[in-house]
Each structure stands twice: as C-alpha cells, then as structure tokens.
Design a protein around this motif. Structure first.
Motif, PDB file in Angstrom:
ATOM      1  N   SER A  12       2.237   1.646  -3.573  1.00  0.00           N
ATOM      2  CA  SER A  12       1.244   2.018  -4.585  1.00  0.00           C
ATOM      3  C   SER A  12       0.638   3.398  -4.351  1.00  0.00           C
ATOM      4  N   GLU A  13       0.607   3.846  -3.099  1.00  0.00           N
ATOM      5  CA  GLU A  13      -0.021   5.131  -2.759  1.00  0.00           C
ATOM      6  C   GLU A  13       1.004   6.224  -2.455  1.00  0.00           C
ATOM      7  N   TRP A  14       2.279   5.970  -2.685  1.00  0.00           N
ATOM      8  CA  TRP A  14       3.340   6.847  -2.206  1.00  0.00           C
ATOM      9  C   TRP A  14       3.127   8.316  -2.553  1.00  0.00           C
ATOM     10  N   ASP A  15       2.917   8.644  -3.811  1.00  0.00           N
ATOM     11  CA  ASP A  15       2.818  10.057  -4.191  1.00  0.00           C
ATOM     12  C   ASP A  15       1.677  10.769  -3.477  1.00  0.00           C
ATOM     13  N   GLN A  16       0.517  10.120  -3.358  1.00  0.00           N
ATOM     14  CA  GLN A  16      -0.619  10.741  -2.674  1.00  0.00           C
ATOM     15  C   GLN A  16      -0.434  10.704  -1.161  1.00  0.00           C
ATOM     16  N   LEU A  17       0.060   9.588  -0.648  1.00  0.00           N
ATOM     17  CA  LEU A  17       0.219   9.405   0.788  1.00  0.00           C
ATOM     18  C   LEU A  17       1.308  10.309   1.363  1.00  0.00           C
ATOM     19  N   ALA A  71       0.834  -1.209   0.000  1.00  0.00           N
ATOM     20  CA  ALA A  71       0.000   0.000   0.000  1.00  0.00           C
ATOM     21  C   ALA A  71       0.867   1.256   0.000  1.00  0.00           C
ATOM     22  N   SER A 117       6.943  13.415  -2.537  1.00  0.00           N
ATOM     23  CA  SER A 117       6.510  12.956  -3.859  1.00  0.00           C
ATOM     24  C   SER A 117       7.480  13.429  -4.939  1.00  0.00           C
ATOM     25  N   ARG A 149      -2.990   6.781   8.193  1.00  0.00           N
ATOM     26  CA  ARG A 149      -3.367   5.757   7.201  1.00  0.00           C
ATOM     27  C   ARG A 149      -3.266   4.339   7.749  1.00  0.00           C
TER      28      ARG A 149
END
Length: 104
Positions: free
Chosen positions: A35-40, A32, A46, A86
């Motif tokens: 896959s979510e790095w830029d948004q997270l 997770a 980012s 998160r």
C-alpha cells in the motif's frame, strides 16, 4: 484457575510470533509495503517495480522491464535502508529483483 493479566498477550503479538516460528512473512508488513510502495520505495523504484512477496528476510520485487533489473540493482542498498527505517533493521535484509513475468 483463570489466567492473570500477566499471562495475556495481544493477539497480534501471538500471530507475529506464530508467523516467525513457521518462517512465514508477516502479512501486515507485506500489506504495508504494497500500500505504501510508491512513497516508501521512492525513486528509482516507484513506477518501475512492484513488490511481490517476502521470502524470509528478502523482499522479491518485479521490475517493469528486463532492462530495468540491472538499473534497479544499483539502488538496492538504499531501498533496504528505507525499509529498515520503516519496519526495523532485521525485517528486510535484501531485495531480489526479477524481470517481468518470471515465475519462481
């Protein structure tokens, strides 16, 4: 004698418990994070870093350049706070920022 419903637990819970007992990172959480790095992660992370792996409760991240390591350290506590929201408060307690190409 067959096990009762009370004795059964979801497979994912058993796997999570096994990883925890062995001191290994949760592969679903790491997937997770990747896959979510830029948004997270958001700014400034980012595009300037990428998550590598978990070591205990420390997320190891690679900076895009040597000069970016010090810059990203200023945002470390904000990143830990976002990851805590998160994934839960005790899942990621720290971030280690490495320069590119550093092998541990």
């Amino acid at each position: 004698m067959s096990p009762s419903k009370r004795d059964m637990e979801p497979f994912s819970d058993a796997v999570d418990e096994m990883f925890t007992k062995l001191g290994l990172p949760d592969p679903m959480m790491m997937a997770a994070i990747n896959s979510e790095w830029d948004q997270l992660a958001g700014p400034p992370w980012s595009g300037r870093s990428k998550p590598l792996y978990m070591r205990g409760s420390t997320l190891v991240v690679e900076a895009s350049s040597r000069s970016m390591v010090a810059f990203l350290r200023y945002g470390e506590s904000d990143l830990v706070a976002r990851l805590s929201v998160r994934f839960g408060a005790d899942r990621v307690k720290a971030v280690e920022i490495n320069p590119p190409g550093r092998a541990d």
